[in-house]
Structures are given as structure tokens and as C-alpha cells.
Design an enzyme around this catalytic site. Structure first.
Site, mmCIF file in Angstrom:
data_model
loop_
_atom_site.group_PDB
_atom_site.id
_atom_site.type_symbol
_atom_site.label_atom_id
_atom_site.label_comp_id
_atom_site.label_asym_id
_atom_site.label_seq_id
_atom_site.Cartn_x
_atom_site.Cartn_y
_atom_site.Cartn_z
ATOM 1 N N HIS A 46 0.820 -1.206 0.000
ATOM 2 C CA HIS A 46 0.000 0.000 0.000
ATOM 3 C C HIS A 46 0.859 1.263 0.000
ATOM 4 O O HIS A 46 0.932 1.982 -0.986
ATOM 5 C CB HIS A 46 -0.941 -0.017 1.207
ATOM 6 C CG HIS A 46 -1.907 1.129 1.229
ATOM 7 N ND1 HIS A 46 -2.518 1.565 2.379
ATOM 8 C CD2 HIS A 46 -2.370 1.940 0.247
ATOM 9 C CE1 HIS A 46 -3.311 2.584 2.098
ATOM 10 N NE2 HIS A 46 -3.225 2.835 0.812
ATOM 11 N N HIS B 170 1.722 4.842 -2.870
ATOM 12 C CA HIS B 170 1.809 6.218 -2.367
ATOM 13 C C HIS B 170 3.203 6.801 -2.571
ATOM 14 O O HIS B 170 3.385 7.773 -3.309
ATOM 15 C CB HIS B 170 1.439 6.270 -0.884
ATOM 16 C CG HIS B 170 -0.021 6.184 -0.618
ATOM 17 N ND1 HIS B 170 -0.815 7.290 -0.414
ATOM 18 C CD2 HIS B 170 -0.858 5.115 -0.525
ATOM 19 C CE1 HIS B 170 -2.063 6.925 -0.200
ATOM 20 N NE2 HIS B 170 -2.117 5.596 -0.268
ATOM 21 N N HIS C 289 -3.912 0.827 -6.559
ATOM 22 C CA HIS C 289 -4.217 1.458 -5.273
ATOM 23 C C HIS C 289 -5.582 1.034 -4.758
ATOM 24 O O HIS C 289 -5.746 0.742 -3.563
ATOM 25 C CB HIS C 289 -4.158 2.980 -5.382
ATOM 26 C CG HIS C 289 -4.508 3.667 -4.101
ATOM 27 N ND1 HIS C 289 -5.727 4.293 -3.897
ATOM 28 C CD2 HIS C 289 -3.815 3.808 -2.935
ATOM 29 C CE1 HIS C 289 -5.755 4.786 -2.676
ATOM 30 N NE2 HIS C 289 -4.623 4.508 -2.073
ATOM 31 N N ASN D 166 -6.379 -0.702 -1.102
ATOM 32 C CA ASN D 166 -6.831 0.332 -0.152
ATOM 33 C C ASN D 166 -8.258 0.119 0.331
ATOM 34 O O ASN D 166 -8.516 0.138 1.534
ATOM 35 C CB ASN D 166 -6.723 1.720 -0.774
ATOM 36 C CG ASN D 166 -7.086 2.809 0.212
ATOM 37 O OD1 ASN D 166 -6.311 3.157 1.090
ATOM 38 N ND2 ASN D 166 -8.292 3.351 0.093
ATOM 39 N N ILE E 21 -6.686 8.891 -1.291
ATOM 40 C CA ILE E 21 -6.996 8.634 0.115
ATOM 41 C C ILE E 21 -5.974 7.640 0.645
ATOM 42 O O ILE E 21 -5.371 6.904 -0.138
ATOM 43 C CB ILE E 21 -8.429 8.093 0.306
ATOM 44 C CG1 ILE E 21 -8.816 8.037 1.790
ATOM 45 C CG2 ILE E 21 -8.564 6.751 -0.356
ATOM 46 C CD1 ILE E 21 -8.884 9.387 2.455
#
Length: 964
Positions: free
Chosen positions: A599, A604, A817, A821, A964
Site C-alpha cells: 500500500h 503512495h 491502489h 486500499n 486517500i
């Protein structure tokens, strides 16, 4: 009636092109109640009625509030030529977003701006720039500046968006206006969404997608930096119209900065730095953390530079954000008002959930633990009233009389900010919503490896036994302790050799990543972990059957063997519960790997350089910048928040609240909750980011972030031209891979269609595009500088190279993602299913711990899991991170009029239709009873890669970006 419709349109913020299409007047507006009449105006400058008279005033202004003499002369000349047949009259509708929550100081500045605007002392000026060269200046022709009408008159309109008008007069030979220069002479910033210009000469509409905060000139550099916006018509650098070339370069330069000084909140500077701000050694030496990135020990992608002062302890480390402050990110990267409000609300709701156990632990001398599974279940049902009660409380309630004092629970319930209906109850995670005990079954354990929150770690076993690559002198024997005798009885009559040959054996291997950190983690208070290997067999039914778990500890001293223990399933009670303990350790490692690698690192941290480089090197006039815009949205904001609150040592919440301006109740609430960092919530603790760095060093490759290449690398797929997507999945019912390939193929086709529009005619157009080449070079040599010399980086020489690179980027920012997520609360929201922390090792025979275990294995199991504080902390985090905002943009969706190119719009429509087709196929797959990893009694359907979603916790939806 028409005028009333316009007033309604202002309040409901219909699109500017909608106003043009309906033929509404752009100046005459009749308003009732709070919306008062505005008199009809002549074309030209924006006239205002002077207070108490019928005199009309033409407002003029400069950086200090008035137009300079040259601008006044130019403005007058344009007005005098209004009757000339060669004059073109242009009108624009300007859409401005309103902030929903204004602090007191901004409210006062807004009122000042309204008064100054009405008196003509300080206005917002807009100036058109043509594609044609002005021979006098050698740059693009410019119109006279014009004033934004009605700012003061519409100050009381209540709406999320307000539309204003602007008018210009330009000579007939002015050319096409494809840039706008804006100067904000107000005291406050404002959010400019779009500008739509229409000419009375040919009724052609030119659209400007802006979506940017315009700062007051008082804040910008001196001389003042004008803001430039380009229309939705894009050009390769070599094709840029002469009148726009200088502005194109100037705008890019303004975004790069000089790499010096402290960045201010209002700035739009994109630059790079290492993760040297994770610790807080000036506050506590225990919070010292090494710089991650920029060195061979801890390589890592770069993050956005903030320029804060160095720490006193180490000048190579950056100090933490001041109490009550916000980490710097460029102003336009912050959440829009709707997104920010939703995110804050979700965080506060999670904070309320977290508050009960935190307060219980701090206001009582009793250690609060989960005594039974019922205690955990009541987190989702009865809430505070029957959760987190100590055994002494329960006994006291049974024997208490009318004069008994209030319990600790009663004290908590009396606090003024408690709402018993909302603060103490979590939504029921899907994993237990249909089958409360599914998480304990081996079939569900195997299913989640393929369709759970971390479906991209499973690999095909290519050699048996597996062998470590670590130094055996330091970490013990390299060869796994799992033997053929451990597993051959469960291979449907096959030998291990036959199962390997038929590609039926799989492994979840966290041995080499965790082993170097195991001893350090186990030395931390309340943490116990292993380096784990988990073996699976693909049955005839297409499910992964767990065969064995290997738990390894490093040697106590160099040269010794260490410990390797093997656990297999069994029905005998002791063996059954030991197997459950071993699986819990595997799930804990999987949770840590999911958060820190699958993740945070892969979607990110590795994405941040792509965002920064795009803004620094690709002009908004560039077709690839236009293509990427929806995939960059909010990433720097959410990464900045994570760096401040989640991946930093001790988090920011507990450390900053003491000296902030928060009210006393809020201070108490935050102090009771304490830290919410990943260090607190997951097993690796203070070594979390070092482990993430190790994964980046060992495994990360840009070329293998492509879904097909990742599946091939892990042995989960093979190239097969005869198969769909030219890949054959070795586990046919692999929901993440099967649905992911649907999206991957649609993305790849869309990217190819788009690239061919702009680069299809000239084979050398890619290599000759200097902006594109600088963009890719910066991603590799600056954003991922610690891996810049790796040979696997794609060479950007052809349009095929560009298609590969862009497809990778879009997949990572959207599908990849989403897959890791939005299932976090679905699976991690029930702590026994995916424990974030394990606090005990599996007991060994002959020890007091084993005696304790055999007396009450359920109690021992629960005592090994996170305590209520840790559990609710991680539940708070993942509940907020798993929710969608109402303003989310999903794959296959874009803002209206994003391009003026008909071919590009048609290609995107084709892509949208492919995405809708993928949705239908996913629905069909989830109804197929033969696909047991996504269908069956109590089995949640696999919807993590279903593109669209509503707001909130839905367990589905693929946003365009890492938002997010």
C-alpha cells in the site's frame, strides 16, 4: 422568468457552458430576499453605482489597487473602438468555488475585499493572451485588463460555486485567445474552477479548465507574479503557437522554485527531498529516526520538499511540523472543500470510536483486554455500554446496591462530547457480516491471499524447499524446515516433485524481508513476531489450501542455528489451536507487509515523484500533462498527511496538541487517544520505514509494476498469445488478477489511442519532445535517484515506450491502489482476521506459557492479539482510509470539457464504455458459483476493482488517483 432562472443557476452552480447553451444573459440578474437587484450594465468595464448617487464609476486598479497609466490608456483606447467594425466583443463566465468553513481572519478579509471591490479600489483583473505575436513586444498579443463583475454584489449568495462575468474588446486581428493572465488585488485567495469565453464574432467558445487557488498579489514575489491559465487546447512543445511560447516556459519555471528556503502554505512550488523528517529527536532521543532515501543503507523514493529548519540533534534531519501547523504541499494539491470536509468528518468519527478504549485504559488502573470474542463483537453492536469493561466492574455491577459509586464506564458516558449512538460503534466488516466464523477456516485463509486486502504477495513455489538469500552466519540456515513429509499427504495424491511440475504449489514468503528485523522487533515492548513462510496447494476445486506454516527466529549469537518451527493443520484440539496461533502470526506479517509495502510504498511513496515531475516538467499545454491530470489529484495532500501523522515516529496528534490553539476538551480528547502512527499500530514498530526501504531495495522495479509483468514475476501467470490478455493465469479463479487485467487492457488501449493522436505521425516525435524527455529523466534520476542506475528502466525513445510508461502509471494510481486500499476495513476491520500486532510467540511444550495455553487456548489466542487500544487505533485509521468522498472521480470519468480535441474525446468515450463493460463482467463473475473465491455461502463478492462507487464504506470503486 429568464432572470429568475439565472439567479437559480447561480445558487445551484450549473456549468458555464450550460449558461451559454441556454442563451441566458450574463450580467442582468434579479435576486430576491438575500439576492438583491443588480442594474443592467453597458458593455465595457464593470460599472458600479457610487453610494448615494446615480454616477457610474469605472473601477481601475493595479497591484496597489489602481491601473497604472499605461494600462488606463490601453483600456480607454479599447473602449473608444467599440463601434469599429473590426472590434470583437468577448464575454466570459467565470466559475469560482466557495470555501465552506472560513476562519475569522478570512471572514474579515472577505468583507474588506467586498467593500474595496465595490469602490473600485481593489479588483480581480483578467487579461487575454493571443496565440499571435505582438510585433511591439515580441510576445503574445494582450487585451486590456478587464474587471471581474459583481464580486461585491454576489458576496451574500449562498452556494458552493458562484459564476461571474467578464467582458473584453479586442481588435479584429487579435487572434485566438488561448491564455488568460489573472491578477488578484484582493486580500484573500479564491478558488478558480473554469472560464468559458464566447465571441460575438463567430459564437465560438473557448474553455479554460483552471482548478487553482489564486493568491493575492501581496503574497507573491516582487514584481508580482501573474497567474497564467491555458485553454483546453494542447500542443507538443515544437507546435506551441508563437504567442504562447514565453508563457509556457515562464509558468513551468514558476513551479520549480530554487530548492532553497522554507515553503509557505500559499506557494505552488514542487521540489524534492528525502524522508528525513520522520523522527523528533529534539523532543525525545527515543524518537530519533534515520533519513530514509538518499543513502545506500535506506534507499527510497523522494517526497515533496518543505524546507523546514533542521533539528538541533542532527542537522541532516528536518524538524517536525510546528504544533498546530500543516505540512507544506503546493496549494493546488490540497483537498477541495467537499473532500476536506468529508475526510475530517471520517477522521472525527473514527476518533470517537477510538476514544472509548483509550479513555478506559487511562482512567482505570485495570488492564483492559479482550477477554472473549464477544468483547470484540460488541464493538460493532452494543458499543461502549458493554465493551471494555474490566472483570472487577462486571463483578461490582452484579453485587452493587443503590449506594454504589459510578463505574468507569459511567464516568466516560458523562463527558460532553460523547454521543452514544455514533461514537462507540463500528460498522460491521463484510468478512464477518454473513459468516461470523469464516475467518477461522483454512479455505477463507487461502481465499484472502487471492482476494483480500493484500492479493499481490502470493507467489508460485518454483523450488522445494525454498532457500533464503540471507547470510547463514547471521540469520541461520538458508533452507526451509518444511519437508515433503509435512505436506505430501495433502497434495491429492501427488508428490512434491509432481506438484511443482504441475505448478500447484504456492508460497507467501515473508522470511527474508522480516528476518533482519525480527530480533529488534521482539526487543520492543509488547511485540513478538517471526519470519514466516506459508505453503499452499491449488486443489482441483481451484482454491488455495494452506499446507504448512514455518515460523523462524534468528540465532541469539552469530554462527548458531536459530529456531525454525513448522505447523500444519489438524483436528486434535492442541494441534488445531497451535495452527490458529501460527496463522495469526502469518496474518500479522501480511498486515504489516500490506501497509508498509503493497500500500504505502508501491502506490503512495513511489507515485509522489510522478506527481512532482509532471508539474515541474510538463506544461499544462502539454498533451501528456492533460492526460495525467485526473491521476494526480490529492496524492500529495494524502501523502503529506500520512508523513505527518501515520509513518512518523509517535505521530503528530499526541505530540502537537499541547501547544496548539485547540479548546480544552479537544486537547483532552486527543491526549487520551494518544498516537495513531503505524509504528504504534503494526508489528514492525519503530522499524516500519526501514522495512519499507528494504522492500524497495530488494523488490521494486518500475517495469514490473505493470500488472502483467508483476503476475509473471510472481509466477502467477504465463505469457500465452492464445489466452485473453495474452496471459494464462495459473490460478484461474484469482479475482485480483482476473478483474485487474480487465482494467489493465482498457487502460492500455486508451493510452495507445491517446498517444497516437499526438505522436502517431512522426516516429521521432517522442525523442524530440524536450519536455517529455526531461519529465522521464527527472522521474528516474531525481524522484527515484537511489535506483537511477538500474538497467531495467524503460528508455523513452518511441511511442511504444511512452504507452508502456503511461499505462503503468495509470494502473498504479488507479487499479493497484484501489485493490489494496478500499478492502482494508472489509478484512482488517475485524482484528482476529488480520491482527495488526502479535504480542506473544507461539508457546513451546515444557514451558509455563504452554501450560497457560492448554488451560484456555481461546484466552491465550486473544492475549496474543492487539489490545483494545491498538485494535481500535488501527480500526480508526483503516475506516477513514477505506471510505470514498462524494466528489470522487472514478476510472472512466473526467471533468467536462477537459479537451478540445474531438479525437481525444472520442477515444475517452470508447475507454469509458470499456470500463462499463468491465463492470458488467465483474458482476457476472461474482454470480458464478464455480468461482469459489468470489461466490458462495458467506463469501463476500470481489468488488475492489469494480470501477464505480457511491460515497462512504462500500468495498468497491476505482478512483482515478491515489486520493486517500
Amino acid at each position: 422568468m429568464a432572470t429568475m432562472s439565472v439567479a437559480a443557476s447561480l445558487q445551484h452552480a450549473i456549468s458555464s457552458e450550460g449558461l451559454w447553451d441556454r442563451g441566458f444573459p450574463t450580467v442582468d440578474v434579479q435576486r430576491r430576499s438575500r439576492i438583491r437587484m443588480v442594474p443592467k450594465r453597458r458593455s465595457g468595464a464593470a460599472p458600479l453605482l457610487e453610494a448615494g448617487t446615480n454616477t457610474r464609476i469605472v473601477p481601475v486598479c493595479s497591484t496597489s489597487g489602481r491601473l497604472n497609466q499605461i494600462e488606463r490608456t490601453s483600456y480607454k483606447r479599447a473602449a473608444n473602438s467599440r463601434n469599429s467594425q473590426s472590434t470583437i466583443h468577448l464575454k466570459a463566465i467565470v466559475t469560482v468555488g466557495r470555501k465552506s468553513r472560513l476562519p475569522i481572519n478570512e471572514q474579515l478579509l472577505d468583507k474588506f475585499d467586498v467593500v474595496a471591490d465595490r469602490l473600485g479600489l481593489a479588483n480581480i483583473l483578467l487579461q487575454l493572451v493571443s496565440t499571435e505575436i505582438d510585433p511591439k513586444t515580441g510576445s503574445g498579443k494582450r487585451s486590456a485588463p478587464s474587471v471581474l463583475y459583481d464580486w461585491g454584489e454576489k458576496a451574500d449568495v449562498v452556494a458552493d460555486k458562484i459564476q461571474y462575468t467578464v467582458e473584453w474588446k479586442v481588435p479584429g486581428g487579435f487572434g485566438s485567445p488561448e491564455a488568460i493572465v489573472i491578477r488578484n488585488n484582493h486580500q484573500s485567495e479564491f478558488y478558480l474552477e473554469t472560464i468559458s469565453i464566447r465571441s460575438n464574432h463567430d459564437d465560438r467558445i473557448t474553455f479554460f479548465p483552471c482548478y487553482s487557488w489564486i493568491q493575492p498579489e501581496k503574497l507573491t514575489t516582487h514584481p508580482a507574479t501573474e497567474r497564467v491559465f491555458f485553454s483546453n487546447r494542447v500542443y507538443l512543445p515544437s507546435d506551441t503557437p508563437a504567442g504562447l511560447k514565453a508563457l509556457r516556459e515562464k509558468e513551468l519555471k514558476s513551479l520549480r522554485g530554487d530548492g532553497k528556503g522554507l515553503r509557505e502554505d500559499w506557494e505552488r512550488i514542487y521540489d524534492y527531498d528525502t524522508y528525513n523528517d520522520l523522527g523528533d529527536p529534539d523532543r525525545d532521543k527515543e524518537l530519533l529516526r534515520p533519513a530514509i532515501g538518499g543513502n545506500s543503507n535506506f534507499p527510497y523514493p523522494r517526497r515533496c520538499r518543505t524546507g523546514r529548519r533542521p533539528t538541533k540533534t542532527d542537522l541532516n534531519l528536518e524538524s517536525r511540523v510546528e504544533a498546530g501547523g500543516r505540512v507544506y504541499i503546493p496549494r493546488d494539491e490540497r483537498f477541495d472543500p467537499i473532500k476536506e470536509s468529508t475526510f475530517i468528518d471520517n477522521c472525527m468519527k473514527g476518533l470517537m470510536h477510538k476514544l472509548a478504549p483509550a479513555m478506559a485504559a487511562r482512567l482505570s488502573n485495570t488492564n483492559f483486554e479482550f477477554k472473549t470474542f464477544g468483547d470484540i463483537d460488541r464493538l460493532y453492536s452494543d458499543g461502549l455500554q458493554s465493551s471494555f469493561r474490566s472483570s472487577s466492574e462486571c463483578k461490582r455491577e452484579k453485587s452493587s446496591g443503590p449506594l454504589s459509586g459510578p463505574s468507569m464506564t459511567d464516568i466516560i458516558r458523562q463527558l460532553p462530547f460523547i454521543n452514544n449512538d455514533t461514537f462507540s460503534k463500528y460498522p460491521l466488516p463484510d468478512v464477518i457480516s454473513k459468516d461470523k466464523f469464516a475467518w477461522m477456516r483454512d479455505e477463507e485463509f487461502g481465499r484472502q491471499v487471492l482476494a483480500g486486502q493484500n492479493p499481490c504477495a502470493i507467489e508460485r513455489l518454483k523450488a522445494f524447499p525454498p532457500v533464503s538469500e540471507l547470510d547463514p552466519e547471521v540469520y541461520g540456515p538458508q533452507e526451509s524446515a518444511v519437508t515433503a513429509e509435512h505436506i505430501e499427504g495433502e497434495l491429492e495424491g501427488l508428490t512434491v516433485k509432481q506438484a511443482l511440475q504441475r505448478k500447484k504449489l504456492f508460497i507467501l514468503d515473508y522470511h527474508d524481508l522480516f528476518m533482519p528485523f525480527v530480533q529488534a522487533i521482539n526487543d520492543l515492548e509488547g511485540r513478538k513476531t517471526y519470519a514466516t513462510r506459508t505453503f499452499f496447494f491449488l486443489t482441483k476445486d481451484g482454491i488455495l489450501k494452506p499446507l504448512a506454516v514455518e515460523l523462524s527466529l534468528p540465532p541469539a549469537r552469530k554462527g548458531e542455528r536459530g529456531s525454525k518451527r513448522v505447523f500444519t493443520p489438524g483436528n486434535e484440539p492442541t494441534k488445531y489451536w497451535l495452527w490458529q496461533l501460527a496463522k495469526a502470526h502469518v496474518c500479522s506479517n501480511d498486515s504489516g507487509h500490506h501497509q508498509l509495502v503493497s500500500h504505502w510504498l508501491r502506490t503512495h511513496a513511489c507515485t509522489e515523484p510522478y506527481v512532482i515531475a509532471t508539474h515541474r516538467q510538463l506544461s499544462k499545454l502539454h498533451p501528456i500533462s492533460q492526460f495525467l491530470q485526473p491521476h494526480l489529484r490529492y496524492t500529495l495532500e494524502i501523502n503529506g498527511s500520512a508523513r505527518m501523522n501515520l509513518i512518523a515516529a509517535d505521530g503528530l496528534i499526541a505530540s502537537s496538541i499541547d501547544n496548539s490553539d485547540a479548546d480544552p476538551v479537544t486537547k483532552l480528547m486527543f491526549k487520551l487517544v494518544g498516537t495513531l502512527s503505524l509504528e504504534y499500530c503494526f508489528n514492525p514498530g519503530k522499524y516500519s520505514m526501514e522495512m519499507s526501504s528494504a522492500a524497495y531495495k530488494q523488490k521494486w522495479r518500475f517495469d514490473q509494476e505493470a500488472l502483467p509483468e508483476d503476475l509473471i514475476r510472481r509466477g502467477m501467470a504465463e505469457r500465452d498469445p492464445k489466452s485473453r490478455h495474452s496471459l494464462k493465469l495459473l490460478v484461474e479463479d484469482y479475482p485480483y488478477a482476473a478483474d485487474g487485467l480487465l482494467l489493465w487492457s482498457a487502460i492500455e488501449e486508451w493510452v495507445a489511442d491517446y498517444v497516437n493522436i499526438y505522436y502517431g505521425k512522426d516516429a521521432s516525435s517522442v525523442v524530440n519532445d524536450h519536455e517529455l524527455q526531461k519529465w522521464w529523466a527527472e522521474i528516474r534520476f531525481v524522484g527515484h535517484a537511489d535506483k537511477k542506475h538500474e538497467p531495467w528502466w524503460p528508455q523513452l525513445q518511441t511511442k511504444e515506450d511512452l504507452i508502456q510508461i503511461l499505462t503503468n502509471l495509470v494502473w498504479i494510481m488507479s487499479g493497484q491502489h484501489a485493490a489494496v486500499n478500499f478492502g482494508q476495513f472489509t478484512y482488517g476491520g475485524y482484528i482476529p482476521n488480520r491482527p495488526c500486532v502479535t504480542r506473544k510467540l507461539v508457546p513451546e511444550e515444557g514451558t509455563p506459557e504452554f501450560v497457560e495455553f492448554t488451560k484456555n487456548p481461546q484466552s491465550y489466542f486473544l492475549s496474543m492479539l492487539p489490545n483494545p487500544e491498538q485494535a481500535t487505533a488501527v480500526m480508526m485509521i483503516i475506516e477513514a482510509l477505506s471510505a470514498h468522498s462524494p466528489d470522487e472521480e472514478y476510472l472512466g470519468e473526467r471533468k467536462a470539457r477537459w479537451s478540445s480535441n474531438r479525437a481525444a474525446l472520442d477515444a475517452f468515450q470508447k475507454f469509458s464504455e470499456k470500463i462499463r463493460s468491465a463492470e458488467k463482467e465483474i458482476v457476472s463473475r461474482n454470480k458464478n458459483p464455480n468461482l469459489r473465491n468470489r461466490n458462495g455461502a458467506g463469501v463476500p463478492p470481489y468488488e475492489l476493482l469494480f470501477p464505480r462507487s457511491g460515497p462512504g464504506l462500500t468495498g468497491r470503486g476505482v478512483p482515478n488517483s491515489v486520493s486517500i
